[in-house]
Each structure stands twice: as C-alpha cells, then as structure tokens.
Write an enzyme that holds these catalytic residues in place. Structure first.
Site, PDB file in Angstrom:
ATOM      1  N   TYR A   5      21.905   2.302  11.790  1.00  9.00           N
ATOM      2  CA  TYR A   5      21.255   1.441  10.799  1.00  9.00           C
ATOM      3  C   TYR A   5      21.998   0.113  10.662  1.00  9.00           C
ATOM      4  CZ  TYR A   5      17.761   0.506   7.297  1.00  9.00           C
ATOM      5  OH  TYR A   5      16.693  -0.040   6.644  1.00  9.00           O
ATOM      6  N   SER A  61       0.779  -1.246   0.000  1.00  9.68           N
ATOM      7  CA  SER A  61       0.000   0.000   0.000  1.00  9.68           C
ATOM      8  C   SER A  61       0.807   1.290   0.000  1.00  9.68           C
ATOM      9  CB  SER A  61      -0.958   0.016   1.197  1.00  9.68           C
ATOM     10  OG  SER A  61      -0.258  -0.205   2.400  1.00  9.68           O
ATOM     11  N   GLU A 107      -4.549  -1.458   6.369  1.00 10.17           N
ATOM     12  CA  GLU A 107      -4.871  -0.034   6.338  1.00 10.17           C
ATOM     13  C   GLU A 107      -6.266   0.195   6.910  1.00 10.17           C
ATOM     14  OE1 GLU A 107      -2.674   2.129   5.686  1.00 10.17           O
ATOM     15  OE2 GLU A 107      -1.155   1.066   4.495  1.00 10.17           O
ATOM     16  N   VAL A 111      12.616   9.030   1.377  1.00 12.69           N
ATOM     17  CA  VAL A 111      11.724   9.538   2.419  1.00 12.69           C
ATOM     18  C   VAL A 111      10.544   8.583   2.553  1.00 12.69           C
ATOM     19  CG1 VAL A 111      10.302  11.460   3.191  1.00 12.69           C
ATOM     20  CG2 VAL A 111      12.383  11.914   1.889  1.00 12.69           C
ATOM     21  N   ASP A 116      -3.872  -8.233   8.986  1.00 11.90           N
ATOM     22  CA  ASP A 116      -2.541  -8.412   9.543  1.00 11.90           C
ATOM     23  C   ASP A 116      -1.790  -9.502   8.781  1.00 11.90           C
ATOM     24  OD1 ASP A 116      -0.276  -8.753  11.048  1.00 11.90           O
ATOM     25  OD2 ASP A 116      -1.309  -9.415  12.873  1.00 11.90           O
ATOM     26  N   LYS A 120      18.074  -6.860   9.407  1.00 12.42           N
ATOM     27  CA  LYS A 120      18.369  -7.037   7.981  1.00 12.42           C
ATOM     28  C   LYS A 120      19.331  -8.204   7.762  1.00 12.42           C
ATOM     29  CE  LYS A 120      15.747  -3.636   6.593  1.00 12.42           C
ATOM     30  NZ  LYS A 120      14.449  -3.942   5.982  1.00 12.42           N
ATOM     31  N   TYR A 136      18.450  -2.112   3.172  1.00 10.98           N
ATOM     32  CA  TYR A 136      19.235  -0.884   3.011  1.00 10.98           C
ATOM     33  C   TYR A 136      20.543  -1.066   3.770  1.00 10.98           C
ATOM     34  CZ  TYR A 136      20.667   4.004   3.134  1.00 10.98           C
ATOM     35  OH  TYR A 136      21.391   5.165   2.999  1.00 10.98           O
ATOM     36  N   ALA A 140       6.476  -3.200   6.449  1.00 11.99           N
ATOM     37  CA  ALA A 140       7.203  -2.250   7.299  1.00 11.99           C
ATOM     38  C   ALA A 140       6.288  -1.896   8.464  1.00 11.99           C
ATOM     39  CB  ALA A 140       7.570  -1.002   6.508  1.00 11.99           C
TER      40      ALA A 140
END
Length: 395
Positions: free
Chosen positions: A234, A49, A74, A273, A110, A243, A224, A139
């Site tokens: 990170y 989404s 959502e 962003v 979920d 990760k 990332y 996420a």
C-alpha cells in the site's frame, strides 16, 4: 427475480435492491440520530454511490440539510442481470431525500470525462449558482484521459522487489502465503494516472473557470496510510505512489483557490471492507484482525461513523486539527499503539485452523456482502423482488 449473491474472486456480480435500500437507510438513520451539523449547503460528491462517497452524500444531506449533486458511473438492471449496488444505493438515497424535501440530483457517467464535468457545471449554474463543498471519492480501476484518449489501468503491486506475506481467502477462511511481483515503471505511471490527483485538479479547475465555486470553498479527497504491515503493498507500493500524487494535488488545488479563500484537504481514513480493499493482498487478513481488536475495545467505525466525524469534528468544527503534513486524520483509532501492538502479536500466529477465533473474518464477510445488499436482517432473500429500479432525478 430471486436474487442471490454470486461471486467471482473479490467481486460480487449481483446486488439486491431491497438490501441496498436497507443499508442506505441504516446510514441515514445513524446520521439522523446524531446532532445536526452546521456545515455546507451546496455539496457536490464526485463518486457518490458507494463507500466513503455514499457516506459523504448522506452526511451532507441528512446531517447538514445540504442540497447535493452526486456523480457516479453505475449500471441499471437489464435482461437477467441486476443493477450494480451503487445504482440501487443512489435510488434509495434519492427517494429518501425526496421524502425529506431535500434537493438531490444525480449524474450517471464517466466522471473522468470532460462531458460529465460540463453536465455537472451546467446543472450547478442552473440550480445553485455556487457550490461550497466538493468531495472527490472516485475509486475506478481504469481511466481514459479526456485530452489524449490514453487508457490507463491501475495495478496493486509493490515497488522495487517482490513481496511475500500472509493473506486470506475471506470466502473460505484459508490463510496462505502470497508473493506479489514488483510493478514496472509503466505500471506505476498508469496507476498514478488512475488513482492520483490529476482528475481532481481537472475538476476543480473546470469548476473555478466556470465561476461556480463559492468563496471559502472546501474540497476533500480520501487516502489511507495504514501500519508497517501493509506498507509494501500500500503506502510503499503503486497505490502509495498514487496517494503521494493525490497529496501533492491537494497543495496545488489550495494554491489555485487562494484568491477565493478555498482549501483542499486529504482525509486519511480507517481501513474498511470495500470492493477495492478486498482486492489488495494481505489487507483482508489485516482488516479481519483489526476489526476484532477495535470491536473489543469499542472503537470500531464504518464509513458513516467516519464521515460524521469528518464533518462534525473536523471540517466544520471550531478548530480543524491537522497532522504535520496538513492532513486530516480519521485513522487515529486504528493507528493507536495498543491496537497495532495487538494486531502485530496476532499476525504471527494466525492460520487457517484458528482464523475464526483469532480474527473477525465473519464480520469481514458480512461487511463484504452488505456492500451488495446481502445478509441484512428482515429481508427474505428467497422471495422474488423487482430488480428494475429507477433513480429519481437522474441525468
């Protein structure tokens, strides 16, 4: 309802349906402007989404002509509250897919739960039979384990010792020093449980056991790495541990799918962003500098440009280029030496007084509010609009 942005820290608590629609349409238009991709035909996007998940679904549908199923969590509008941005994004996507004659169905719930996995499998069996690409792009800040019922909460912290560096309040441009205390062992464990690869493995196991994976199936999850500047919070922090687990899961999944010639890949993407990245100390200031430099060099990309490259130049190209760890690298422009040298040079001198000219903080703000449908051209945000929007084909 007249809808204006309302923020609480790094979260926007309102979303604009027309702005979200236009944001989705812009991404669809970008994909339609590119060469068609000879790619997958039945695509499941888990976490479809917003962000990279949304861009994956758009690229699969409008770039490859694929049938898509999107899974997300959502909320629709209720009383005096708008729906979430992801809800409006999916409504816009579904409507455009319908106009184009593409198969498209959505499952809201979920994705960590067994129930949603079962609903998805039922739908694939009923409508498709088999799926040939699974994008895993969840996420979420917390996860309830479907077997034990334990609730895990993720944290964004360094490991081992406190970390101090610059950060920015992107709303007002104030640069300050921040110290983040290190995570406890339990916080590390919980973050890995939320953001690692266990649920990805559970999805693939459930899909394979149900017999709905095509021969040669591909599955991709996103990661990332970033430069040394962000490593403490990170790569070497709690997110980095998660990760690492995700990368180990990719290897486990590839081994699990060997008998049907399946492969699991990690795609290391560029800093962008997102709601998630806005919450990470240091990162908004780094991204503001990065954007300025990459835009000046003409190599800046958003989610949709990255995903077109993933499909057209990596997954479904004649040769799939991987790094020494077997990962797909879409952060190649970000990590160029000339880009990172310039970021490092500017980092030492950036402050509240010079942030507007030294960085692209303005572009950061614009991208942040665009996530929620605000600041798009041609929309009168002083006009009333209908906040109650239905998603066609939602389950």
């Amino acid at each position: 309802m007249i809808i204006k942005p309302k923020t609480r820290g790094f979260i926007c608590t309102t979303a604009h349906p027309e702005g979200c629609r236009q944001n989705v349409q812009e991404q669809i238009n970008y994909i339609k402007s590119k060469d068609p991709i000879k790619g997958p035909k039945k695509v499941l996007v888990i976490g479809s989404s917003t962000g990279y998940g949304l861009a994956s679904r758009i690229t699969a549908a409008f770039g490859c002509g694929a049938d898509t199923i999107g899974v997300f969590f959502e909320k629709p509008a209720e009383e005096k509250r708008t729906a979430t941005a992801g809800w409006y994004n999916m409504a816009a996507f579904e409507e455009e897919a319908k106009k184009t004659g593409l198969y498209s169905k959505s499952i809201n719930g979920d994705a960590f739960s067994d129930e949603i996995k079962e609903k998805t499998i039922e739908l694939i069996k009923k409508d498709w039979g088999k799926v040939d690409l699974i994008i895993y792009s969840l996420a979420a800040p917390r996860r309830t384990h479907p077997k034990t019922g334990e609730v895990f909460n993720s944290v964004i912290k360094p490991i081992g010792k406190p970390y101090t560096n610059k950060t920015v309040n992107f709303h007002n441009g104030e640069v300050s020093e921040i110290t983040v205390d290190p995570a406890t062992e339990d916080e590390i464990r919980q973050t890995v449980a939320v953001m690692g690869g266990e649920d990805w493995e559970m999805w693939i196991e459930a899909l394979k056991t149900a017999g709905v994976l095509a021969d040669g199936v591909i599955t991709v999850a996103f990661s990332y790495i970033g430069p040394e500047l962000t490593h403490a919070v990170y790569k070497n922090g709690t997110i980095g541990k998660a990760k690492e687990h995700l990368e180990a899961s990719a290897k486990n999944i590839t081994n699990f799918l060997k008998d049907i010639n399946g492969k699991a890949y990690i795609s290391v993407n560029k800093a962008l962003v997102t709601q998630s990245s806005s919450a990470i100390p240091v990162v908004p200031l780094y991204i503001s500098l990065l954007f300025k430099i990459m835009k000046e060099k003409g190599i800046h990309e958003g989610c949709i440009e990255q995903l077109y490259r993933l499909f057209a130049e990596r997954l479904y190209a004649n040769t799939l280029l991987l790094d020494e760890e077997g990962r797909i690298r879409l952060d190649d422009f970000e990590m160029r030496e000339d880009v990172q040298n310039e970021v490092a040079r500017l980092w030492s001198s950036v402050n509240t007084e010079n942030i507007e000219e030294t960085t692209d903080i303005k572009g950061y703000r614009e991208d942040f509010f665009k996530l929620f449908g605000f600041g798009l051209p041609g929309i009168n945000y002083d006009e009333e609009c209908n906040e109650k929007v239905d998603i066609p084909n939602i389950i």
